[in-house]
Design a protein around this motif. Sequence first.
Motif, PDB file in Angstrom:
ATOM      1  N   SER A  37       0.831  -1.201   0.000  1.00 17.54           N
ATOM      2  CA  SER A  37       0.000   0.000   0.000  1.00 17.54           C
ATOM      3  C   SER A  37       0.864   1.249   0.000  1.00 17.54           C
ATOM      4  O   SER A  37       0.493   2.275  -0.570  1.00 17.54           O
ATOM      5  CB  SER A  37      -0.884   0.000   1.242  1.00 17.54           C
ATOM      6  OG  SER A  37      -1.600  -1.198   1.305  1.00 17.54           O
ATOM      7  N   MET A  38       2.031   1.170   0.660  1.00 16.78           N
ATOM      8  CA  MET A  38       2.888   2.340   0.762  1.00 16.78           C
ATOM      9  C   MET A  38       3.371   2.774  -0.629  1.00 16.78           C
ATOM     10  O   MET A  38       3.326   3.955  -0.973  1.00 16.78           O
ATOM     11  CB  MET A  38       4.091   1.985   1.663  1.00 16.78           C
ATOM     12  CG  MET A  38       4.851   3.181   2.152  1.00 16.78           C
ATOM     13  SD  MET A  38       3.754   4.443   2.820  1.00 16.78           S
ATOM     14  CE  MET A  38       3.260   3.655   4.348  1.00 16.78           C
ATOM     15  N   ILE A  39       3.809   1.790  -1.404  1.00 17.46           N
ATOM     16  CA  ILE A  39       4.292   2.130  -2.744  1.00 17.46           C
ATOM     17  C   ILE A  39       3.151   2.714  -3.575  1.00 17.46           C
ATOM     18  O   ILE A  39       3.329   3.677  -4.324  1.00 17.46           O
ATOM     19  CB  ILE A  39       4.861   0.873  -3.440  1.00 17.46           C
ATOM     20  CG1 ILE A  39       6.014   0.284  -2.630  1.00 17.46           C
ATOM     21  CG2 ILE A  39       5.320   1.193  -4.853  1.00 17.46           C
ATOM     22  CD1 ILE A  39       7.247   1.131  -2.602  1.00 17.46           C
ATOM     23  N   TYR A  40       1.965   2.139  -3.395  1.00 20.31           N
ATOM     24  CA  TYR A  40       0.802   2.645  -4.136  1.00 20.31           C
ATOM     25  C   TYR A  40       0.540   4.103  -3.786  1.00 20.31           C
ATOM     26  O   TYR A  40       0.349   4.950  -4.658  1.00 20.31           O
ATOM     27  CB  TYR A  40      -0.409   1.773  -3.812  1.00 20.31           C
ATOM     28  CG  TYR A  40      -1.687   2.192  -4.486  1.00 20.31           C
ATOM     29  CD1 TYR A  40      -1.859   2.026  -5.847  1.00 20.31           C
ATOM     30  CD2 TYR A  40      -2.720   2.767  -3.747  1.00 20.31           C
ATOM     31  CE1 TYR A  40      -3.031   2.417  -6.473  1.00 20.31           C
ATOM     32  CE2 TYR A  40      -3.894   3.152  -4.361  1.00 20.31           C
ATOM     33  CZ  TYR A  40      -4.051   2.976  -5.716  1.00 20.31           C
ATOM     34  OH  TYR A  40      -5.214   3.359  -6.328  1.00 20.31           O
ATOM     35  N   THR A  41       0.543   4.382  -2.483  1.00 19.57           N
ATOM     36  CA  THR A  41       0.301   5.761  -2.040  1.00 19.57           C
ATOM     37  C   THR A  41       1.354   6.702  -2.614  1.00 19.57           C
ATOM     38  O   THR A  41       1.036   7.800  -3.097  1.00 19.57           O
ATOM     39  CB  THR A  41       0.340   5.817  -0.506  1.00 19.57           C
ATOM     40  OG1 THR A  41      -0.545   4.825  -0.009  1.00 19.57           O
ATOM     41  CG2 THR A  41      -0.076   7.182  -0.008  1.00 19.57           C
ATOM     42  N   LEU A  42       2.607   6.273  -2.546  1.00 16.33           N
ATOM     43  CA  LEU A  42       3.677   7.141  -3.047  1.00 16.33           C
ATOM     44  C   LEU A  42       3.553   7.351  -4.559  1.00 16.33           C
ATOM     45  O   LEU A  42       3.842   8.432  -5.069  1.00 16.33           O
ATOM     46  CB  LEU A  42       5.045   6.527  -2.716  1.00 16.33           C
ATOM     47  CG  LEU A  42       5.450   6.629  -1.237  1.00 16.33           C
ATOM     48  CD1 LEU A  42       6.752   5.898  -0.991  1.00 16.33           C
ATOM     49  CD2 LEU A  42       5.564   8.080  -0.814  1.00 16.33           C
ATOM     50  N   SER A  43       3.096   6.322  -5.253  1.00 15.78           N
ATOM     51  CA  SER A  43       2.986   6.490  -6.703  1.00 15.78           C
ATOM     52  C   SER A  43       1.884   7.491  -7.054  1.00 15.78           C
ATOM     53  O   SER A  43       1.933   8.135  -8.098  1.00 15.78           O
ATOM     54  CB  SER A  43       2.728   5.145  -7.381  1.00 15.78           C
ATOM     55  OG  SER A  43       1.421   4.714  -7.119  1.00 15.78           O
ATOM     56  N   LEU A  44       0.900   7.627  -6.155  1.00 16.16           N
ATOM     57  CA  LEU A  44      -0.141   8.631  -6.399  1.00 16.16           C
ATOM     58  C   LEU A  44       0.436  10.040  -6.375  1.00 16.16           C
ATOM     59  O   LEU A  44      -0.168  10.982  -6.884  1.00 16.16           O
ATOM     60  CB  LEU A  44      -1.238   8.533  -5.338  1.00 16.16           C
ATOM     61  CG  LEU A  44      -2.150   7.324  -5.387  1.00 16.16           C
ATOM     62  CD1 LEU A  44      -3.187   7.409  -4.289  1.00 16.16           C
ATOM     63  CD2 LEU A  44      -2.832   7.225  -6.731  1.00 16.16           C
TER      64      LEU A  44
END
Lengths: 895, 105
Positions: A37-44
């Motif tokens: 989820s962290m990578i997903y958030t950062l990619s946003l």
Amino acid sequence: MNLLIFVSLGYVMVLFIVAFAAERAARAGRATWLRSSMIYTLSLSIYCTAWTFYGAVGFAVRSGLEFVTIYLGPSLVMLGWWWTLRKLVRIGRTQRITSIADLISSRFGKSNLLAIGLTLLAVAGTTPYIALQLQSVTQSYAVFARASQGGTGEINQTVTALWIAVGLAFFTILFGTRKLDVNERHDGVVMAIAVEAVVKLIALLAVGVFVVWGLSGGIAPMLEKIDASEIGAWDVSGGRWAGLTFLSAAAFICLPRMFHVMVVENDDERHLRTASWAFPAYLLLMSLFVLPIAVTGLDLLPEGSNPDMFVLTVPLSQGQNGLAMLSFLGGFSSATSMVIVATIALSTMVSNHIVMPIWVSVTGGGVSVSGDVRFVVLLARRLSIGAIVMLAYFYFQLSGGGSALAAMGLVSFVGVAQALPIMIGGIFWRGATRLGALCGLGIGFAIWTYALFLPSLGNGLVFSDAILANGPWGLEWLTPQALFGIKGLDPILHCLLWSVLFNSAAFVLVSLCTFPAPMERLQGAQFVNVFQQAQPSRGWSQGAAQSEDLMIMSQRILGAREAQALFEKEARLQQGAQGALPEPTPEFLENLERKLSGSVGAATAHAMIGQIAGGMSVSVDDLLAVADETAQIMEYSNKLEAQSFELTRTAEQLRQVNEKLTQISVQKDGFISQISHELRTPMTSIRAFSEILRDSDDMQASDKARYAGIIHSETLRLTRLLDDLLDLAVLEAGRVSLNLSDKSLLEVVENAVSSSGVSYSNTLQVTREDPPAEIMLFTDVDRLSQVFINVISNAVKYCTAQEPTLHIRSFEQDGTVIVDFIDNGAGIDEDMRSVIFEKFSRVGETQAGGAGLGLAICREIMHRLDGDISYLGGQNGGAFRVRFPARLTTIQSSV
Amino acid sequence: MSDRGSVYDAPDTGGRLFLERRGYRQRRIIDAARILPIVGLLLWLVPLIWPDAGEGGAIGTAQATLYVFAIWVVLIAAGAFLAWRMAPHEEPASDGANNVQGSAR
């Protein structure tokens, strides 16, 4: 300056290594943390481009706290994920959506026209934005160049921008076009973006901390400085505050790059839950120090400094070169990550919706996916990436980098926001139609171009000053930035208001007035009801959407009931529960393929399953076409099958008839031997006694008379037998002519009783139970009484009771007369009941010497009279039931 | 796998009128998640009714900033709380489960 280039190159190298490592890890299956989820958030965080990194401070300098609205909108959208994003992500996963244009075109019946329109809109809206990134990086270079060489060093901005553009295109092509299926994640790109997100956040926070604690002495003094500055007074336009919040929220959903990372690259819906609060937190941190930096810049830097570069120039002016370098990397990161994702998203749209349709129509290529198509798609994507970046570069050259960064960003936002009404309408309203979407999008696009985009290019470039001031041809209500005579509005707000208003209105009105095509309705239902259709587990595995497709296809080929049974069985095997669709496991796919190949042939079945399970470029339309064709073939083969079934049935009938004939032949043989036997017995005694009479001369008269009597009675018996046989033969051959007449039933029964002689002797007591009303018969009464007499005389012959009685009961039922003859004898054994009506069948060796033809004749007569005679069980004695219509209308012929 | 799905779909009532306690709680949390952005929007629109500079009772940008950011922090905290409560008994790190899904398709 050389150091800066060295650091930039080094940073890019690190990004390359990170991206490569991530790709390798993903291939090796060790990429679980890559998909957290962290990578997903950062990619946003690609929402925060160089525009937000540098431009937010400039925005704050110009408009104070208003800059924050650009972050408030996305925060609200993320916090409201349960409303919209959840549905978008679910639809994106179930429908294997590749871009926002794909989403909308799929929703409206796979309309390619709509997809092309959206692609053009996206390109038009994004190109300036990419130009903006080039501009900001170039500007930041220039700032460093001036600072490092004592304000004298000027770089060639054109060359710098070109190099940056080429480098970005190269990186994007390298990592963004490795895989054909956009639905597969670009692990390398996503990882690089995540790293860049961290870098830009740290850079901005570092500058902010330096400004607040290093230069201003803490939070409280900082707040005082803010209030004391020229932006310290609260003077926010309500319209812009609300309008920009809405605009940023809309853009957050509709921007092609945001849609790409949020929906297309989404690997797990649960990431959205984490990002719902983590991304607003990221935005909060990004905007936390914007005002302090702006105020400090205004405070420290000379009048007329470019506020867009305060993030760089403030540390530089304080001699903090390391911090400035970090800040530069932050800005660089923001720009590169945005450009990379935006070009991937745009190139996907361009290649899928513009290049491929053209290629297919030009080459006449079918829908088959072979290697060369894959190559063409990849090449198209690579070329479009290069073309888009170069387009942005030329835009940058054209506009001369003059306009303020933030303004250009907002122009872009309004452009992409035109997709919002049809997107939201499409996923929440089943009544939205393709024509409505086309009209809405077209009008919105037109107004945006006319009222905002073209004027934003600068005075004199497209519109002359006169047009901007007084409208074209002097039509004042058409003045680009004051439509319908409403003047004094902020241009952004003005365009947002009119474009979204007309866009939505056209969309809704035309949708209400038009009727959607079948494909649109199908897709509309699937989009709007995505949660109702899907089983809870569906969103979790990428294969669940395929089950649905497989099911639809199988139903078209196998037939609904069989397909459902098959899927249900599989679901029960897999999950132990009914009602859910099974996961398309390899075993199940194999099983299904086998099943389908039984209907359409192995090759076709394999291709069809392949298209759904692993394929991509075949549209549902194509599949439906194939399935329809298959259905036609099936229909034809069904006809053939029916014909062959007919043949089989005829053959069966022939076989049965043949069997019957054989049986009859056997019966005939049996009958002849029976007859011979029956004839032989009296003949033997007649011959014996006649020989005695002939050969004995000294015979007493009494003996002579006795022998002659025997011969006479045997002859009589023979005659009776022959009479019976003749009668039976006539009856069976159907040659009997019925003598129809009127007579009451009572009379017939009375005659029969008296004719059989029981009324004179005391051998049988007859009781009668007559119907309440007189029944008039119209039939062959002589034949009928023959049957009655036969039955009654049978009772006389066979009733073994001490005091034999016969009960005759008659009644009428729906035009059918029923007469029962019930005696009090032993009756007939159950196993004999089926044969008593056969010829020559006699029950036991009793004293009565009938030939066994009586009941057979009765049966034949009753058959002629359209009735029957049967043995009635359960009457405490022998019982026969005779049933016939009161009025004979149809005469039965022979069987 | 199916019970994990309930994180994202409102728990299925199966047509029943009353839910057991856990399902009921889950639904109210989802209600809260639905309301949260509306509350946030309303609170963030409050600055529109503040008096502008020069009028009586005008406030400074610093105060306005504090107000906007305070609401931001509260919304994030509420969102995080709801997201945490919405996950029914999952292991804290979702990575492991992730992997299982990745390979299960």
